[in-house]
Structures are given as C-alpha cells and as structure tokens.
Scaffold this motif. Structure first.
Motif, mmCIF file in Angstrom:
data_model
loop_
_atom_site.group_PDB
_atom_site.id
_atom_site.type_symbol
_atom_site.label_atom_id
_atom_site.label_comp_id
_atom_site.label_asym_id
_atom_site.label_seq_id
_atom_site.Cartn_x
_atom_site.Cartn_y
_atom_site.Cartn_z
ATOM 1 N N ALA A 47 -3.234 7.855 -10.322
ATOM 2 C CA ALA A 47 -3.131 9.226 -9.810
ATOM 3 C C ALA A 47 -4.049 10.149 -10.605
ATOM 4 O O ALA A 47 -4.763 10.980 -10.037
ATOM 5 N N HIS A 48 -4.045 9.978 -11.920
ATOM 6 C CA HIS A 48 -4.815 10.914 -12.751
ATOM 7 C C HIS A 48 -6.289 10.551 -12.843
ATOM 8 O O HIS A 48 -7.067 11.283 -13.457
ATOM 9 N N SER A 49 -6.657 9.449 -12.200
ATOM 10 C CA SER A 49 -8.091 9.159 -12.109
ATOM 11 C C SER A 49 -8.719 9.946 -10.954
ATOM 12 O O SER A 49 -9.924 9.912 -10.756
ATOM 13 N N ARG A 97 5.083 2.124 -12.788
ATOM 14 C CA ARG A 97 4.930 3.588 -12.761
ATOM 15 C C ARG A 97 3.718 4.034 -13.590
ATOM 16 O O ARG A 97 2.950 4.901 -13.175
ATOM 17 N N ASP A 98 3.545 3.402 -14.765
ATOM 18 C CA ASP A 98 2.442 3.821 -15.651
ATOM 19 C C ASP A 98 1.094 3.551 -15.006
ATOM 20 O O ASP A 98 0.175 4.356 -15.083
ATOM 21 N N ARG A 99 1.002 2.403 -14.374
ATOM 22 C CA ARG A 99 -0.267 2.061 -13.726
ATOM 23 C C ARG A 99 -0.568 3.052 -12.596
ATOM 24 O O ARG A 99 -1.689 3.538 -12.463
ATOM 25 N N CYS A 130 0.845 -1.207 0.000
ATOM 26 C CA CYS A 130 0.000 0.000 0.000
ATOM 27 C C CYS A 130 0.877 1.254 0.000
ATOM 28 O O CYS A 130 0.645 2.183 -0.774
ATOM 29 N N LEU A 131 1.903 1.269 0.854
ATOM 30 C CA LEU A 131 2.785 2.443 0.892
ATOM 31 C C LEU A 131 3.527 2.598 -0.431
ATOM 32 O O LEU A 131 3.743 3.709 -0.915
ATOM 33 N N ALA A 132 3.893 1.458 -1.033
ATOM 34 C CA ALA A 132 4.629 1.503 -2.302
ATOM 35 C C ALA A 132 3.756 2.039 -3.433
ATOM 36 O O ALA A 132 4.260 2.531 -4.435
ATOM 37 N N GLU A 133 2.446 1.949 -3.288
ATOM 38 C CA GLU A 133 1.562 2.576 -4.275
ATOM 39 C C GLU A 133 1.344 4.052 -3.949
ATOM 40 O O GLU A 133 1.271 4.895 -4.835
ATOM 41 N N MET A 134 1.228 4.348 -2.649
ATOM 42 C CA MET A 134 0.850 5.722 -2.259
ATOM 43 C C MET A 134 1.912 6.760 -2.620
ATOM 44 O O MET A 134 1.591 7.835 -3.137
ATOM 45 N N PHE A 135 3.168 6.443 -2.316
ATOM 46 C CA PHE A 135 4.191 7.484 -2.485
ATOM 47 C C PHE A 135 4.377 7.924 -3.931
ATOM 48 O O PHE A 135 4.409 9.132 -4.210
ATOM 49 N N PRO A 136 4.454 6.998 -4.909
ATOM 50 C CA PRO A 136 4.544 7.459 -6.295
ATOM 51 C C PRO A 136 3.307 8.247 -6.741
ATOM 52 O O PRO A 136 3.411 9.201 -7.507
ATOM 53 N N ILE A 137 2.140 7.864 -6.215
ATOM 54 C CA ILE A 137 0.927 8.610 -6.582
ATOM 55 C C ILE A 137 1.028 10.039 -6.043
ATOM 56 O O ILE A 137 0.728 11.014 -6.738
#
Ligand code: DON
Length: 583
Positions: free
Chosen positions: A364-366, A357-359, A300-307
């Motif tokens: 993020a842009h959703s 990163r693309d995902r 979860c953290l690994a998704e949050m920070f790049p977003i």
C-alpha cells in the motif's frame, strides 16, 4: 438497494459522476421488473431491476432467468435453479453458456452455514505439455479445448444441495433447444459476429448456428437446436455421466481423433469437480467469499481490500482522480502478484506471506499519492520484452436464504468454435488461459512465469470471481462478471462501491468501470467515463497514467438482499442485456 454496512465518518462529497448516476438510479421506479429510466447523456438502460421478497434470478438471458424462476416457484432451491439456468444458457446464450466449458460456483447453503466453492475448472488433457501449441495457430481448434468441467460441477452441487430431480432441472433446456426460442438483438449480434469470423472449415458451427436461409439473424427470429435437444435429453435420462463415459464422450473423442485434438476417453472419464474452501475476506462488518485457486479472483480481492483500508480509500471522493488512481495502483500491484505466483494449487506453491498484513501494508505504501508507478519498475527481476469475450455470470437466491453465485465460460466467444459433430454444443478454448511461452513476459500482457505453465491434468489459472458477501451469516450481496482478467477489477469495483463507498447496488452496477492489469501498463476506461468526465481522464494522464478507452467492461448480474426485511433486489447489468426476475 443500499447495503448499509456501517456509518461512514463524514460521508464524503460525491463526484459529479456519482450524482449524475445517482439521478439515473433514483429515477428508476422499482416495480416488479422495470427498466431504469434514461438519465442524461448515455446512461439509458444501464441496469434493469426486479424487486421481490422471495427468490431472485439474474442472468444474461431472459428465457434462462425465467426457467430458473419457474424452478423456484416449483419448490426448487437456489442450487436447483442454478442447474436449470446453467443448462438453459447453453441453449440461449451459446457464446458462453456451456456444457463444454467450466467455471466456479460459490454456494451459500443456508443462513448460518459457511459458503463453499464448487470448482469445475477445465483441465489440460494428459497429452498436453508446454510445447504442444502455437496459440496463434490453434486459438480456434479442438487442440486448445480443456477437459470440460461444467456437468460434473453441476452434478456435484446438485447431489449435495439440490432438492428437485435432475431430469426436472434439465427439462427447460431441452424444451428451449427443441421448440426454439425468440432471439434478442444481443444474441443476434453475437451469432452474426461468429458466423462472419469463422471460415467454412467450421462447417458444424455454421450448420448448428447459421440461419437456415443463410441470411443474418435478426431480433425476433427463432433459433432451433435439435442436436442439442437430443444431447440434453441424454443428459436428463442418463445423467451427466453420459458426457464423461457414455455416448456423448464417444462423440467428443471422435471429434478429437478427426481433428488432431488431444482429449481422450481417459481424460473425460477422469475429470473431477472439486469442493473447495472459498477465500474468506473479513471486511469491517461483512465477510466476502470468493473462489480460491485455480481462480485468481479470491486472492486478488483478499489483497485489494486490506490495501484500500490502509490507504483510507473511503475518505477520497468517489470517482475523484485520487480515488481512481489509488484503485488503479492497487490493481497494478495485485496483478503483478497474480502473474508471479498464481496457478493450479496442485502444481504451484504460494509465498507464505502473500496475504500478511505487513506485506500488504508495504505494498500500500509503495503507492505514490499522485504519480503512476511504471509497471516495469515493480518487477526489475522479470525479463519483460516489448511486445473477448465470453463468459457469463448469474446470481440466484431462494426464499430460504440459499444463494448461488456462478460464473462459467468457454473462454473466448463461442470457445474453440468447434461444435461436437451431431451433439450440438461447443468446446471451450480454455487452454489459452495457461502461460504459453516459458519465460516470455511482454509489455502487451503475455505472461511467462512458471506457476501457470501447461502440464498434463493441470487446471489453467482463471480470473472468474463469483462472489458472495455475508453479514451475520446471511447473504447480503451476490455478484460476479465475465471479462477475462477484467473480471477481478469489475467485481472489485462493484464491491468497493457498495461496501466502501456506500453506493446503492444499481448505481454500483451502472457506473463506469476501469481496469489495470499490470501489463500492458495502461488504464482501460469505459467510454462512458471519458464521455462524462474528460477532466478525470486528463488528471490521470497528468499523474503519468496511460489511458485507453473501451466500449464496455463486464456484465455484472447481481442481487442485494436485506435479511431483516426480506427484500431482495435483482440488478441486471445492461452492458450485454440481461434480465432479473423475482420468484
Ligand atoms: O477463466 C478465465 O479467467 C477466462 N477464461 C475468462 C474469459 C472471459 O471472461 C471472457 N469473457 N468475457
């Protein structure tokens, strides 16, 4: 301590809230162990701090912290102290401290080496299968106890990294159980609550934790636990093995046989703790290390920070409606991934592009900048129908730079309420962390997806997120929290406040928290946020968020360390008390 990580371009204006909390924190006189001064309104005692230049221990319980510091002063290292603190918490914080539960330890052996995760999550007994339970009826019974992992986890950490003899490390817990200790208001409340909730059928719980004169516990009373002292004495002399294959195992199995429980001698003997590679999240000039599956925290953290990077979160005013909105919308999306995909890695397979990163950019842009996305809209394919505590975290560093970030749990407060007869310790009710009804996902937050369904020997998905942050191979921050699914967001908010928004650790711990977990589709905010920033709540509501209020979220006992100066700051969250002490 402010962990300066980089120059934030044009340091953003701070919200009224931040300034207010900043005042609370700046008023603190950081001598050896000083309570933060009361700030206006209700910020009194949000943190307690200790400053030192050697080791540091921060836990929910003063006697446990003191026992850990004594180990450091006796030339023990951070892992030695962690063993002592974990066992002492079994005595002094029985709602969560445990040998009958499990958890996760993030361990940084020494500067320059990579952190490891000692994973000691409970497993489903071999006799468990998806349709064995009706959770409502069995929440407090030996049937929902997972096979405990704590002692094998501590043993694994100690055998690889410990320095002092095992028996020395168990001794303080034996002493606390045998001689008793003075309970504080927090523990008195916690004991009185469970004694009131548990009916007479939980006779052993009442015998072990009830006040001998039958009245309510008060701060200053003494709690003696002679059965537990004997159990711990066995563990000191025979080692953790006794719990899995010896006399203590026999006591556990006898309880199972007398109460329709599932755990067998084979389940106990076969339990293994694991050394796992932590999730590593490179973020600007630091690396965040968090536990991998079966904890959902690291991913979860690994998704949050790049977003958050993609959304330029750091450019929004800290505590502003847009900043809170972006954090919440990120939480919402990440928790949907958690519900869809996460489970024991031996049983479930992750989408290979989960962290691409693309995902994450697309995710993020959703996010709309000014509108809440209804949670259901994010998962049209899922059939969604309408429809406590306790864990504890402690943080330790030693003078050589070894660091331990440990979260462990009985799942709910006092776990299954089942005390192993004659042995003086509680069993967890961790089986409740599995997804219970295949296919049943509800707007109230029950999840029915496949990866985390019950199976024999499987580890139930966890949210425990003990974290280490390293810079240049040195630990600079240790944090974690209890709180079920809120754990991930508590830890994310603390990390974000320190790493993205540049707040001092004290302020990051003190400031109000909030939580979104996809379903239920609501933001849960701490009451202090509502009390101090009603206009923020109004703004969020205008964006389409449903906001509800809770008393407190988490209990994040943390340490900041500055390798250059050697300064170490322990910050004990005061949401459930807690105590930081320097070596
Ligand atoms: O492992 C988990 O995610 C849960 N069993 C943790 C429960 C919890 O944190 C309750 N506490 N405060």
């Amino acid at each position: 301590m402010r962990i300066r990580l980089w120059n934030r371009p044009g340091n953003k204006r701070l919200s009224v809230l931040s300034i207010w909390l900043g005042v609370a924190v700046l008023l603190t006189v950081p001598t050896h162990t000083v309570l933060a001064q009361a700030a206006p309104v209700r910020a009194a005692r949000r943190v307690q701090t200790a400053i030192g230049t050697n080791g540091m221990v921060v836990s929910v319980s003063r006697p446990a912290t003191e026992a850990g510091v004594a180990v450091l002063r006796d030339d023990g290292n951070a892992v030695d102290a962690a063993v002592t603190v974990a066992l002492a918490l079994q005595v002094t914080w029985p709602e969560a401290g445990n040998i009958g539960g499990g958890g996760f330890m993030l361990l940084h052996p020494k500067p320059g080496e990579s952190p490891v995760c000692i994973e000691y999550r409970e497993t489903a007994p071999a006799a468990a299968h998806a349709l064995t339970f009706d959770l409502k009826e069995t929440t407090h019974s030996s049937r929902v106890a997972g096979v405990p992992g704590t002692l094998r986890g501590l043993q694994l950490a100690h055998s690889r990294y410990g320095r002092l003899p095992w028996s020395r490390l168990v001794a303080p817990a034996i002493e606390l159980a045998r001689q008793g200790f003075e309970i504080d208001a927090s523990l008195a409340t916690s004991l009185n609550k469970v004694l009131k909730a548990a009916g007479p059928e939980y006779a052993e719980l009442h015998r072990v934790y009830g006040k001998p004169d039958g009245r309510s516990w008060q701060a200053g009373d003494r709690l003696l636990q002679p059965d537990l002292a004997r159990t711990l004495q066995r563990i000191a002399e025979q080692g953790p093995e006794d719990f899995y294959t010896g006399e203590i195992a026999r006591q556990i199995v006898a309880e199972m046989q007398s109460s329709d429980g599932l755990m067998t001698q084979q389940d106990l003997a076969g339990y293994l703790a694991q050394v796992r590679e932590p999730v590593r999240i490179p973020f600007r000039d630091v690396e965040i290390y968090a536990p991998p599956l079966p904890s959902s925290g690291g991913l979860c953290l690994a998704e949050m920070f790049p977003i958050w990077e993609e959304l330029h979160l750091g450019e929004h005013d800290h505590g502003s409606p847009s900043s809170v909105h972006l954090k919440v919308e990120t939480m919402r999306r990440v928790f949907l991934d958690r519900a869809r995909y996460f489970g024991d890695p031996d049983f479930a397979t992750l989408p290979p592009d989960l962290l691409d990163r693309d995902r994450l950019r697309t995710l993020a842009h959703s996010i709309s900048p000014d509108h809440a996305t209804p949670s259901r809209d994010l998962a049209p394919d899922l059939d969604i129908v309408d429809g406590g505590t306790s864990t504890t975290h402690f943080s330790i560093v030693d003078s050589a730079g070894m660091a331990v970030s440990n979260t462990y749990t009985l799942e709910q407060s006092f776990g299954s309420w089942v005390v192993v007869p004659g042995a003086g310790f509680l069993l967890n009710n961790e089986m409740g962390d599995f997804n219970w009804k295949p296919g049943l996902t509800t707007t109230t937050g029950r999840i029915g997806t496949a990866p985390n369904l019950v199976a024999p020997g499987k580890r139930m998905l966890s949210s425990q997120s003990p974290v280490l942050v390293l810079r240049d191979g040195q630990t600079v921050l240790v944090t974690g929290s209890p709180g079920g699914r809120t754990i991930i967001n508590t830890v994310a908010l603390v990390l974000c406040s320190v790493l993205v928004e540049g707040l001092p650790l004290q302020q990051a711990i003190a400031e109000p928290r909030f939580h979104h977990q996809w379903l239920p589709d609501q933001i849960v905010v701490e009451q202090s946020l509502q009390a101090t920033q009603p206009e923020l709540i109004e703004n969020l509501r205008r964006m389409g968020h449903h906001v509800v209020v809770t008393k407190a979220q988490g209990d994040a006992h943390s340490i900041a360390r500055d390798p250059a100066s050697g300064r170490v700051e322990g910050v004990a969250d005061q949401r459930r008390r807690g105590f930081a002490q320097a070596e």
